[in-house]
Scaffold this active site. Sequence first.
Site: not given
Length: 940
Positions: A436, A462, A486, A534-535, A590
């Site tokens: 984007a 990409d 892309k 994006d990370n 837990c």
Amino acid sequence: MSEHEEIDEGFYSRQLYVLGREAMQRMGEANILIAGMRGLGVEVAHNVILSGVKSVTVQDEGQVLWEHLSSQFFLREADLGQNRAECSLPRLASLNPRVQVSAHTGPLHEDMLMQYQVVVLTDSTLEEQKRLGNHCHSHGIRFIVVDTRGLCGQLFCDFGEEFIVLDRDGETPMTAMINYITKGNPGLVSCLDEENHGFQDGHKVSFSEVRGMAELNTMGPQEIKVISGHSFSIGDTSGFTETGHGGVATEVKQPSTITFKPLEEALMDPELLVMTDYGKKARHQTLHLAFQGLHMFVQKEHRLPKPTSQADAAVLLGMVRGLNASAQLETLDEDVVLLLARTARGDLAPLNAFMGGVAAQEVLKACSGKFKPLIQWLYFDALECLPKDVDNKDEQLSDSTFSPDGSRYDGQIAVFGSKFQERLGKLKYFLVGAGAIGCELLKNFALMGLGAGEGGHITVTDMDSIERSNLNRQFLFRSKDIGKMKSSVAAEAVREMNPSVNITAHQNRLDPESERVYDRSFFRGLDGVVAALDNVEARVHLDKLCVLHQRPMLEGGTLGTKGHTLVVVPHLTESYGQPKADTEGAIPLCTLKNFPHRIEHTLQWARDQFEGWFKHVPENVNLFLRDPGFVERTLGRGEAEALEVLGGVFGALRDGGAQGHRPTCWEDCVHWARCRWESLFSNELRQLLHCFPADQLTTSGLPFWSGTKRCPRPLTFDQKKPHMQYIVAAANLYAHIYGIAGTRDCAAIRVTLRDTPGLTWCSLIVCSLYEQDDDSNFHMDYITAASNLRAENYDIPPADRLQSKRIAGRIIPAIATTTAAVAGLMCLELYKLVQGHREVSSYRASFLNLAVDYFVLSYPSSPASFTVSQRSLPPPPPPQTTSAFQWTLIYYILFIRTDLCRTFQTVHHRDDKSPFRVSRRMSNGRCPASWTNGAFLSTG
């Protein structure tokens, strides 16, 4: 998208997480008029069309000129001399076939406005703004004016006398676990100390599951007053039966009504001004008058001021001074007026992208009631992009330097000059990510002419292919491109926008394995790097490479309506930094296993169930069948883990007659799913309550099941309830791995369930990976059903499929408006890098939230200095004729000359990320052997 028309979740999936279903339904009934199809107008239009309104009409009487190509990305050289609206229409319509797009080439008049719910004016006169603004205000039509001149932008909103905001910020309603509630006037609510409740004065909350003071559970929302981060007061509780204990307080969002002034009246009220840069308050107040003065200048001269004309600047300044005679600003920033005069003829793609994104978000607010609208003026400037060595009154500026020459970059040359444009074209940049933000950046690069000259080049990489969910915000892609890479499609789209751009597309992941491609030689040939990732891990890795090779980096990201940008300049600003350990979202084991109290807990539990049964065991089976060393390696992992892994493999390969659970037919799969249902949502909870009954007390005499420990409730299977959703999903997933055909026919499955054998414990496997965008593979069906059943066990409000998909899939909400705004801000910083600014005050790091019109632009932080043996040293200066290896030797010599017998420490440049990271300690006067070959220097 009418009220009864189904939303296309495949196309709008990421945007749905931002706006919600109800807001998008309201948007789907809105007709929008956008006047002016130059660069700013098309920015607004493309964002609004992607969002999914009912219809958009674009209006423009003007014809395409060369200067328009500097920012209008849907115009081509072949369109010169034709109507701008008509030329833009086919490309705008292709963005989203669900939206009706039409063009109007005649003038605007009041009667035609009546068919629209929102009217947006760009490139309009002040007289037109007043006339149409008054008409819209009196007829309940939402009215927006947005304008850019050079490096300055203006935005105005008028949504009428009574505009209702249904959700101010779009954030998930806050909840707080209650400890106790006192009787009194007012009553005091004390929350558990695990975390702050997050409420504010005036918020309203509802109560549920309160014990003792049960009246609160059936009352309406109560207004609160915050006392501390863990307590708040409510109304009179003195008449209630008992003191309250436990329960949950949940924020209840209330609609609010906002009254707007019409433009003609709001012009006289500079207090209606939202700051975009808190260090520029006086500047933006001055721009409020300067834009009015600019309209007066155009009305008088029938043109904008010339970039090099001191006379034009003086005339504009005189007009603004006249306006200030009545406005009486505390400080009139006359330098800003002069700079506006100098740059007003400019038409810059990055500024249009930012202002267009912000304005488009206001359009969505106007037709949805989602998020707080702008009240009512906003000004933005990036005048620090201008070269520092040119004074506002410099008379040495050449007319020819800034004059149009029939170039597609004329709008940019009018601001920065022709020499700057030549320099921009020769640059070599590396863009990582073509999603984007990457698409928006590439569009801006093409319009700016980055890498479009002799010797210039853009490399984009990409590794992802195009999916349908990308089309809603990655606007360079169309349906025909689904499945293609892309970077390749984006590069081709950029060449279509500007055939002069030199661009190469790669499909490489940026990680240590690709460093043979992106090596020292590659980075040394670059002028800069842009991160559209994006990370965090990839950002950190790219940042390390930029620090190592001393290259500037632009970085940006979005999260729904929120966005940020960062500029990293070698030896001037701090770098991106190492990632911090993300423990905030970690859920204790837990809590997942026995004590969930939020839907996030049940969703994570459901995802763990999915991955355990349908992913991990199948992977182990495949390894057992194909890898001779699998069993030996598994036995070496310890008895408990080996038993679990090999037991799963054994059961998966043996049928029921051989003490396994391999299905032989579809009926076996249904029986297995029914057994799993009984085990997970009934038997295991009964076992837990056997160990810890509902009335269990702790050693302190307090109830065991209290606070965040909700007492579970075993379920009884009922085919008429949503319990069947679990059976359908689990049975189909189970059948898939064994090649057995399944079915969604609930009636047939109910018949099969009648013959289910004794409900004993069963186990299963299915070889399947989690594909969050594939709605046909039962993955989200299983996770949603399992989570909501678990939530029913613990009386937790369930989540619908969309919300479950977002949380369990860890999907990042996204919307085109924020993406465009962030990319615009990043490219404004690129201007500064090209100018070679060497002052931190020239650059901006930014954070924005378009939902509430919150903008923070600040100076980037300077890099930390080194401390070596009580000496404070700045980071190494930028290399000129000195190579990186020579600087290494200089630092080495420095250490040799230091008192080595004394232990010393170093302060690293932003989390051990200095270009020269010193990471060893010395003592006893001995030099480690590895130092002799320079190993103490790590370019991390």
